[in-house]
Scaffold this motif. Structure first.
Motif, PDB file in Angstrom:
ATOM      1  N   ILE A 141       6.161  -9.212  43.856  1.00 35.41           N
ATOM      2  CA  ILE A 141       5.464 -10.139  44.741  1.00 35.41           C
ATOM      3  C   ILE A 141       4.134  -9.513  45.123  1.00 35.41           C
ATOM      4  O   ILE A 141       4.101  -8.440  45.728  1.00 35.41           O
ATOM      5  CB  ILE A 141       6.296 -10.448  45.990  1.00 35.41           C
ATOM      6  CG1 ILE A 141       7.573 -11.188  45.593  1.00 35.41           C
ATOM      7  CG2 ILE A 141       5.487 -11.281  46.970  1.00 35.41           C
ATOM      8  CD1 ILE A 141       8.483 -11.486  46.763  1.00 35.41           C
ATOM      9  N   ILE A 142       3.076 -10.157  44.747  1.00 32.43           N
ATOM     10  CA  ILE A 142       1.746  -9.644  45.043  1.00 32.43           C
ATOM     11  C   ILE A 142       1.214 -10.274  46.324  1.00 32.43           C
ATOM     12  O   ILE A 142       0.887  -9.598  47.284  1.00 32.43           O
ATOM     13  CB  ILE A 142       0.769  -9.903  43.889  1.00 32.43           C
ATOM     14  CG1 ILE A 142       1.334  -9.364  42.566  1.00 32.43           C
ATOM     15  CG2 ILE A 142      -0.595  -9.294  44.201  1.00 32.43           C
ATOM     16  CD1 ILE A 142       1.598  -7.869  42.583  1.00 32.43           C
ATOM     17  N   THR A 143       1.181 -11.596  46.328  1.00 31.48           N
ATOM     18  CA  THR A 143       0.607 -12.319  47.457  1.00 31.48           C
ATOM     19  C   THR A 143       1.666 -13.206  48.100  1.00 31.48           C
ATOM     20  O   THR A 143       2.411 -13.899  47.412  1.00 31.48           O
ATOM     21  CB  THR A 143      -0.569 -13.200  47.007  1.00 31.48           C
ATOM     22  OG1 THR A 143      -1.545 -12.377  46.371  1.00 31.48           O
ATOM     23  CG2 THR A 143      -1.199 -13.910  48.191  1.00 31.48           C
ATOM     24  N   MET A 144       1.701 -13.180  49.419  1.00 31.79           N
ATOM     25  CA  MET A 144       2.536 -14.093  50.182  1.00 31.79           C
ATOM     26  C   MET A 144       1.638 -14.797  51.184  1.00 31.79           C
ATOM     27  O   MET A 144       0.705 -14.179  51.714  1.00 31.79           O
ATOM     28  CB  MET A 144       3.669 -13.361  50.903  1.00 31.79           C
ATOM     29  CG  MET A 144       4.525 -12.514  49.981  1.00 31.79           C
ATOM     30  SD  MET A 144       5.948 -11.774  50.806  1.00 31.79           S
ATOM     31  CE  MET A 144       7.132 -13.138  50.704  1.00 31.79           C
ATOM     32  N   GLY A 145       1.921 -16.053  51.430  1.00 35.38           N
ATOM     33  CA  GLY A 145       1.034 -16.775  52.320  1.00 35.38           C
ATOM     34  C   GLY A 145       1.681 -17.985  52.958  1.00 35.38           C
ATOM     35  O   GLY A 145       2.796 -18.365  52.623  1.00 35.38           O
ATOM     36  N   TRP A 146       0.954 -18.533  53.890  1.00 37.02           N
ATOM     37  CA  TRP A 146       1.345 -19.743  54.590  1.00 37.02           C
ATOM     38  C   TRP A 146       0.229 -20.773  54.468  1.00 37.02           C
ATOM     39  O   TRP A 146      -0.951 -20.448  54.639  1.00 37.02           O
ATOM     40  CB  TRP A 146       1.614 -19.460  56.065  1.00 37.02           C
ATOM     41  CG  TRP A 146       2.846 -18.649  56.305  1.00 37.02           C
ATOM     42  CD1 TRP A 146       2.920 -17.301  56.454  1.00 37.02           C
ATOM     43  CD2 TRP A 146       4.191 -19.137  56.407  1.00 37.02           C
ATOM     44  NE1 TRP A 146       4.219 -16.922  56.638  1.00 37.02           N
ATOM     45  CE2 TRP A 146       5.021 -18.024  56.622  1.00 37.02           C
ATOM     46  CE3 TRP A 146       4.761 -20.401  56.333  1.00 37.02           C
ATOM     47  CZ2 TRP A 146       6.406 -18.145  56.766  1.00 37.02           C
ATOM     48  CZ3 TRP A 146       6.138 -20.530  56.474  1.00 37.02           C
ATOM     49  CH2 TRP A 146       6.937 -19.412  56.693  1.00 37.02           C
TER      50      TRP A 146
END
Length: 112
Positions: free
Chosen positions: A31-36
């Motif tokens: 997982i590189i990027t996590m966002g909302w």
């Protein structure tokens, strides 16, 4: 297959706080990027905040200073702490991983 399970939405009065969580599971190599992201009625989905694996964060101007994104890499979980909520923060909040996978969304409603 990747599953994202969100929780923490609800109804809150203006000035209140909520904390959203999103746990990722399944076939995720890294997982590189996590966002909302969020989508208000009649509007397009917009970025709220992102966090990369190294910890760098980005925020929409409208939430800077009020929202904080964080992650627990060991749990593949991302959080969004939302303080000083405003009625214009109302919408469905979606979790995103690697700009490829989406959660089902959780409703946030802020009453005035």
């Amino acid at each position: 297959q990747v599953q994202l399970v969100e929780s923490g939405g609800g109804l809150v009065q203006a000035g209140g706080s909520l904390r959203l969580s999103c746990a990722a599971s399944g076939r995720i190599f890294s997982i590189i990027t996590m966002g909302w992201y969020r989508q208000a009625p009649g509007k397009q989905r917009e970025l709220v905040a992102t966090i990369v694996s190294g910890g760098s964060t980005t925020y929409a101007d409208s939430v800077k200073g009020r929202f904080t994104i964080s992650r627990d890499n060991a749990k593949n979980t991302v959080y969004l702490q939302m303080n000083s909520l405003k009625p214009e923060d109302t919408g469905v909040y979606y979790c995103n991983v690697n700009e490829a996978y989406w959660g089902q969304g959780t409703q946030v409603t802020v009453s005035s």
